[in-house]
Design an enzyme around this catalytic site. Structure first.
Site, PDB file in Angstrom:
ATOM      1  N   ASP A  66       0.565  -1.170   0.029  1.00 29.11           N
ATOM      2  CA  ASP A  66      -0.090   0.121  -0.072  1.00 29.11           C
ATOM      3  C   ASP A  66       0.996   0.745  -0.447  1.00 29.11           C
ATOM      4  OD1 ASP A  66      -2.897   1.176   0.221  1.00 29.11           O
ATOM      5  OD2 ASP A  66      -1.718   2.252   2.177  1.00 29.11           O
ATOM      6  N   GLU A  88      -4.417   2.338  -4.729  1.00 31.56           N
ATOM      7  CA  GLU A  88      -3.456   2.483  -4.520  1.00 31.56           C
ATOM      8  C   GLU A  88      -2.547   0.911  -3.848  1.00 31.56           C
ATOM      9  OE1 GLU A  88      -4.546   4.846  -0.776  1.00 31.56           O
ATOM     10  OE2 GLU A  88      -5.080   4.065  -2.486  1.00 31.56           O
TER      11      GLU A  88
END
Length: 589
Positions: A444, A488
């Protein structure tokens, strides 16, 4: 029996002309109808080819519709909602085109896709309304009620300066409880973790108990009125939070269950429709080839039959002519056998033999025209076969491109969630069979929402692309897979890799992204960084399904976030490697 010599030579010659012309006309008609039949098959094939292209366009538009809807649901962009509405109308037009003149099975599939599209669009409208209502509750009404409760609490604290019915430490405890209520609600709407709501409700009950205790101690009317108002405001505060929770759960159900199911069903139906049209095209191709072969054989046998008839007619006429015209009869026989170079005598004679000689010349010309017509027919047949083969190859290439498109993330070029789920299912089964370990790395981007807010979404897309390129470079084996998991978040599957090896790969990825030196002024690190969670599955692990591995990697990722970000954490040995220049703040993507 009537003798053939009863008829005059001129009459017999005329009869030969008529029969020969009829035969030639028959052959021309046969060739014409054969060509028209092949043309009809080719036109039919072309129409199905256009339907196949529409089917491929339909699949692309369904994928684009889902992507536009996801863009709105993730970031709330109005352009995504408008784009989804425009694509939905375009899909309706394509469905109408496919439905017109299609086979019953195609029409049935088109109707099924239309129904799922209508459900998807109506659900998307509900999602937009739910999102607006949820934003109003979370961003405005909850904050207003929290402010009202705090205002009443501060008024009660000021009132304590004279009476002090409630101990100061209990007031501080009440303030702490209310603060934790606000924090619990905020963390739930940020992480959607139900544990935060449970904690919020515990602190809410504790706040009511403290207020009730204050009310038992108070004897002043103004203080009692303030406490009653605080209890009512706290009850309203809790009701608004719970309404927002219900709105959020309803919104997530529509997005993750209803819309996802309808989108998957539409994509499945469009792929099935494309396969159905392709199968119909293949059937038409086989029929066209079979008809060409049958027509060629049929025309050949008829021509042979007509040729035999001409030979027989020539023989009878020649045999009926006297010896003086034996040579001319021989000439007819030669012409009937296809010898066009045979010389024809007495063409200038003004008698029946001259007429016969001139008729022989006409016969020779007709034979040449027939052979030319057959040659043209064979050339046209070869051309049609080549066009059918070329169109088939184009369709196979288009299907291959469509398959690649459905398995690739359009932004980063990595595998998408769909392909990742397929590979994970296959690798999970392989672990159960062979016992070889399977490692997963969940990644992440730290502070990515702040990055988007500061640099803009285009820069955010470039950042994700750069990270995706680094992930591609880190893949050392063809059996490993890097995919975009969502937003993301990235994920990597490492086949036959133990925990230590997976940690080395994760640390290498973290260092590689760190060495990109992508500036990020909103991050404590000053540049873009990754937090990574590593999990390992073996045949001995107490896992029930393949999603267990992803959950454990995500749990390790959460530990990396809590540990300060820009680091690697592992499960089952939850620890961290790497470095971080900040250890404060909660996850903000």
């Amino acid at each position: 029996m009537v003798s053939t010599f009863y008829f005059k030579l001129r009459t017999r010659i005329y009869a030969g002309y008529i029969i020969t012309g009829g035969i030639a006309l028959l052959m021309v008609l046969l060739a014409y109808f054969s060509v028209m039949s092949l043309f009809g098959e080719f036109k039919h094939f072309t129409e199905h080819g256009e339907s196949a292209l529409r089917g491929q366009e339909l699949s692309r538009n369904v994928v684009e519709l889902q992507r536009s809807a996801d863009l709105f649901m993730q970031d709330g962009q109005v352009s995504g909602a408008r784009q989804a509405a425009y694509i939905s109308e375009r899909v309706q037009r394509i469905l109408l085109q496919l439905e017109q003149g299609g086979q019953p099975e195609v029409q049935e599939r088109v109707e099924s896709i239309r129904q799922h599209l209508n459900i998807y669009t109506s659900t998307f409208e509900d999602v937009k309304r739910q999102r607006q209502r949820r934003a109003e509750l979370v961003e405005q009404r909850i904050a207003d009620h929290a402010s009202e409760v705090n205002r009443l609490l501060q008024a009660y604290r000021r009132l304590q300066g004279s009476g002090r019915a409630a101990p100061v430490d209990q007031l501080a405890e009440l303030e702490t409880a209310l603060l934790r209520v606000e924090q619990g609600a905020s963390r739930y709407f940020y992480t959607l973790d139900g544990r935060h709501i449970t904690r919020m409700q515990q602190w809410m009950r504790e706040s009511r108990q403290l207020m009730s205790g204050f009310a038992l101690l108070e004897i002043r009317p103004e203080a009692q009125a303030l406490l009653d108002a605080m209890l009512q405001s706290l009850q309203n505060y809790e009701a608004v939070i719970l309404e927002a929770v219900q709105r959020t759960r309803g919104y997530m159900y529509l997005v993750n269950v209803v819309m996802a199911a309808e989108a998957d069903e539409m994509l499945y139906q469009t792929q099935y429709l494309a396969e159905l049209i392709q199968a119909e095209m293949k059937n038409i191709e086989e029929q066209a080839v079979a008809e060409m072969r049958w027509t060629g054989q049929w025309v050949l046998w008829i021509c042979l039959g007509l040729l035999v008839l001409v030979l027989l007619l020539s023989y009878l006429i020649g045999h009926s002519v006297a010896d003086p015209i034996r040579s001319l009869a021989k000439t007819f026989m030669d012409l009937a056998r296809g010898k066009d170079s045979t010389s024809i005598e007495r063409q200038d004679a003004d008698d029946e033999l001259g007429e016969l000689a001139r008729a022989a010349e006409v016969f020779r010309s007709k034979n040449q025209e027939t052979r030319q017509l057959l040659a043209s027919f064979q050339a046209l047949s070869s051309e049609l076969e080549q066009k059918v083969a070329d169109r088939t190859q184009e369709l196979e290439q288009a299907n291959a491109r469509l398959e690649a498109l459905s398995n690739t993330d359009s932004l980063t070029g990595l595998a998408n969630r769909r392909l990742f789920d397929q590979v994970l299912e296959r690798e999970w089964a392989r672990v159960e069979r062979s016992g070889e370990p399977l490692a997963a790395i969940m990644m992440d981007v730290d502070y990515f929402k702040l990055y988007n807010d500061h640099y803009g979404h285009l820069a955010g897309d470039d950042c994700l692309k750069a990270i995706a390129d680094e992930l591609q470079l880190q893949l050392k084996r063809a059996t490993d897979l890097a995919a975009r998991y969502g937003g993301e978040e990235f994920v990597m599957l490492l086949q036959n890799t133990d925990l230590e090896g997976a940690l080395r790969v994760a640390e290498s990825i973290r260092q590689a992204v760190e060495q990109l030196h992508l500036p990020h002024v909103e991050s404590p690190m000053g540049q873009v960084s990754l937090s990574l969670g590593v999990a390992l599955h073996t045949r001995d692990c107490p896992a029930q399904d393949r999603h267990w591995l992803v959950r454990q990697a995500d749990e390790a990722l959460y530990c990396a976030k809590e540990g300060g970000r820009n680091r690697v954490c592992a499960w089952p040995q939850v620890g961290s490697i790497g470095r971080s220049e900040s250890s404060s703040g909660r996850s903000d993507h």
